[in-house]
Design a protein around this motif. Sequence first.
Motif, PDB file in Angstrom:
ATOM      1  N   ALA A 257     -18.440  -9.063  57.159  1.00  0.00           N
ATOM      2  CA  ALA A 257     -19.592  -9.436  57.985  1.00  0.00           C
ATOM      3  C   ALA A 257     -19.146  -9.996  59.332  1.00  0.00           C
ATOM      4  CB  ALA A 257     -20.448 -10.457  57.242  1.00  0.00           C
ATOM      5  N   ARG A 260     -17.946  -7.138  61.597  1.00  0.00           N
ATOM      6  CA  ARG A 260     -19.063  -6.341  62.108  1.00  0.00           C
ATOM      7  C   ARG A 260     -19.697  -7.008  63.334  1.00  0.00           C
ATOM      8  NH1 ARG A 260     -20.392  -5.478  56.558  1.00  0.00           N
ATOM      9  NH2 ARG A 260     -21.962  -7.150  56.671  1.00  0.00           N
ATOM     10  N   GLN A 261     -19.622  -8.329  63.389  1.00  0.00           N
ATOM     11  CA  GLN A 261     -20.243  -9.074  64.479  1.00  0.00           C
ATOM     12  C   GLN A 261     -19.369  -9.133  65.733  1.00  0.00           C
ATOM     13  OE1 GLN A 261     -23.237 -10.589  64.477  1.00  0.00           O
ATOM     14  NE2 GLN A 261     -23.842 -10.401  62.332  1.00  0.00           N
ATOM     15  N   ASP A 263     -17.382  -8.152  68.891  1.00  0.00           N
ATOM     16  CA  ASP A 263     -17.413  -7.077  69.888  1.00  0.00           C
ATOM     17  C   ASP A 263     -16.525  -7.492  71.063  1.00  0.00           C
ATOM     18  OD1 ASP A 263     -17.967  -4.867  71.396  1.00  0.00           O
ATOM     19  OD2 ASP A 263     -19.969  -5.529  72.013  1.00  0.00           O
ATOM     20  N   THR A 308     -18.931 -16.991  67.631  1.00  0.00           N
ATOM     21  CA  THR A 308     -20.311 -16.534  67.410  1.00  0.00           C
ATOM     22  C   THR A 308     -20.411 -15.706  66.139  1.00  0.00           C
ATOM     23  OG1 THR A 308     -20.764 -16.527  69.790  1.00  0.00           O
ATOM     24  CG2 THR A 308     -22.212 -15.205  68.388  1.00  0.00           C
ATOM     25  N   ALA A 309     -19.401 -14.845  65.903  1.00  0.00           N
ATOM     26  CA  ALA A 309     -19.413 -13.978  64.723  1.00  0.00           C
ATOM     27  C   ALA A 309     -19.338 -14.787  63.434  1.00  0.00           C
ATOM     28  CB  ALA A 309     -18.250 -12.994  64.799  1.00  0.00           C
ATOM     29  N   ALA A 312     -22.578 -16.692  62.800  1.00  0.00           N
ATOM     30  CA  ALA A 312     -23.740 -15.835  62.539  1.00  0.00           C
ATOM     31  C   ALA A 312     -23.876 -15.436  61.077  1.00  0.00           C
ATOM     32  CB  ALA A 312     -23.659 -14.578  63.407  1.00  0.00           C
ATOM     33  N   VAL A 313     -22.804 -15.562  60.303  1.00  0.00           N
ATOM     34  CA  VAL A 313     -22.850 -15.090  58.917  1.00  0.00           C
ATOM     35  C   VAL A 313     -23.755 -15.963  58.056  1.00  0.00           C
ATOM     36  CG1 VAL A 313     -21.471 -14.622  56.851  1.00  0.00           C
ATOM     37  CG2 VAL A 313     -20.572 -14.034  59.110  1.00  0.00           C
TER      38      VAL A 313
END
Length: 336
Positions: A257, A260-261, A263, A308-309, A312-313
Amino acid sequence: MKRSTLFLIVLIFIGAITEAFSSKARGKVFISDTIVNYFDKSGNPVKTKLESHTYQCIVPVGDQSSRFFNIVSYYTDTDSIKSFAYSRDSTVGFFGWNYVGESTVYYPNGQLKSLEKFDADGVPTDSSYYYYPTGKLKMLVTHIDTAQNPFTGSRMTKPYHLLYMDSLGNYLLKRGTGFLRLDYSDGAYFEGELKDNEKDGRWEGFNMGSRYEEQYLGGVLQSGKRFRSNGEVILYDAETKESAPILPLKLKQFMEAVYRQIDISDNLITQLKSRLVNVTFIVNKDGRLSKFKYDQDIPIKVSSAITTAIQAVGPWKPGRLQGEPVAVSYTIPISL
């Protein structure tokens, strides 16, 4: 004397508010960015010297290839020295300060409170001495090798309590057998009987705002109770005494997860010293994540994307110590 915490890379975090001063260099000795931390009487960080009980100065010493940090604390009212030590790092780590060489602590009256020694890896070594404010010896501890740290390869030691005396000089413990009380700077304590240097029978203490009792047999915790101020009693044993934070997903799903976040452009990734980035953050008592730190200097866009990633989970379940939720440091590797 250092307290044990959760385990290895998952430990209780100790924070500090910092204030940086101007930089200057003196010949071969490099001194820059002195950091000053202010603390109240309970050891909690505060913002100014005026509201502090003690303050701490962290000064880099040496050249870039062999830098140490001189950690010196003072009592605010008198500006008299409270403690003096050297560290390889300028911040409190997972196991507390990574001291090297001698570490000394003093009472407000100027009497020596403790003298401890650490080897090049920050492991307690030789003998440690502890004193009463009158100058009389309180406790003598030697450190014996027990194993090798599987992660760092450094030696691991265990304290062997040779002597413990009351303030009048009466022996309460000799050669690992007798009564022992461990006091900490924040007012916490832990006391009970040692037998052959192992906890035995009933021990009791106070920390995190409430009292607790523990029952030991041959150094192994059999049962524990924490008595909260609201009347609630929390039960625990050796397996449940310390628990790490719980991720919102299973580890594999959590990492998938996170990836995936993330970038990040290839151009930014090529600027990194290593594509493996270790990120450390705090899982707070309410499960929120904060105080993200990275093991290398990376572009702000990269660190922001990773932070942030991870956030965010979803929320985590906090770690616990003796039944109480605690703020815990957690480290995970990110491969970019």
